[in-house]
Scaffold this motif. Sequence first.
Motif, short mmCIF file in Angstrom:
data_model
loop_
_atom_site.label_atom_id
_atom_site.label_comp_id
_atom_site.label_asym_id
_atom_site.label_seq_id
_atom_site.Cartn_x
_atom_site.Cartn_y
_atom_site.Cartn_z
N THR A 259 0.84 -1.20 0.00
CA THR A 259 0.00 0.00 0.00
C THR A 259 0.88 1.25 0.00
O THR A 259 2.11 1.16 0.15
N LEU A 260 0.26 2.39 -0.13
CA LEU A 260 0.98 3.65 -0.03
C LEU A 260 1.53 3.79 1.40
O LEU A 260 0.97 3.20 2.33
N PRO A 261 2.60 4.51 1.59
CA PRO A 261 3.18 4.69 2.94
C PRO A 261 2.12 5.19 3.93
O PRO A 261 1.35 6.10 3.64
N GLY A 262 2.08 4.54 5.08
CA GLY A 262 1.10 4.91 6.10
C GLY A 262 -0.25 4.27 5.89
O GLY A 262 -1.15 4.44 6.71
N ASN A 263 -0.41 3.53 4.78
CA ASN A 263 -1.66 2.84 4.47
C ASN A 263 -2.88 3.77 4.66
O ASN A 263 -3.77 3.51 5.47
N PRO A 264 -2.92 4.88 3.89
CA PRO A 264 -3.98 5.88 4.07
C PRO A 264 -5.40 5.36 3.81
O PRO A 264 -6.37 5.94 4.34
N ASP A 265 -5.51 4.29 3.03
CA ASP A 265 -6.85 3.75 2.73
C ASP A 265 -7.30 2.71 3.74
O ASP A 265 -8.39 2.15 3.62
#
Length: 281
Positions: A145-151
Amino acid sequence: MTRSARRTGGYRPTLRIAGAGAAALLALTACSDSDSDSDSASDSDPGSGKGGESGEVSGEVTVFAAASLTESFEELGAQFEEDHPGAKVTFSFGGSDALAASITGGAPADVFASASPTTMEIVTDAGAAAGTPETFVRNQLEIATLPGNPDGIASLKDLTDSGLKVVLCDETVPCGSAAQKALDAGALTLTPVSYEEDVKSALNKVVLKEADAAVVYKTDVRAAGDTVEGVDFPESADAINDYPITLLKEAPNAAAAEAFVELVQSAEGQKVLTGAGFLKP
């Protein structure tokens, strides 16, 4: 060549002189034989890549390997060149299916390391493998996922959300086939925004923020560092891939190829691979 003295006319050497001459003749002959042996040994070219009489490993060895092996094999390649100063390792990384097709199409290579037994069969069925391929590591899927798992992605099922841009590997390559097995295990249907030619291409879509998530290998998530975040999911246990490796029948440098395969399978090689996140076979 050793010269022997010819007897002429009434020349009659004494017994002592004759004995000394014979001893000298034997000594010269021994030296000549030793020189011949040395010349013969030096005629064996260690740079030919065949190892020569001394068994020295040298020359270029070409390795075709699954994209997910990139970082680990590059490290092992550097170690191989350090251990064998006369050798050079050249890699071709990509989707295992494309690499197998290149090999069966006649591309010159010494070693093939695939991300699945199925793609290795393309090579063995064509009679291009020198022996029976051996599994040297295994690999398991993970969601990148994108860094920090924003979704807030926490499961494979979350990827089916129509609001997410998800990328998968093409089903013809091992990571894509494994992802489909995992989806089948969870009775899930997923329509990605794109299918990529290999696992690195799928991961890069997330790294470049062109996708919200991708199903790749744990090893690739680890290699990407803080550019992505990994999410485990239980269905991945049903889709673990075995990685086989083989020396190729038409290997231009069989001696060096064998030595590289031995390094991969050695305790030292396994330490590098498991350190990258691969599982022991």
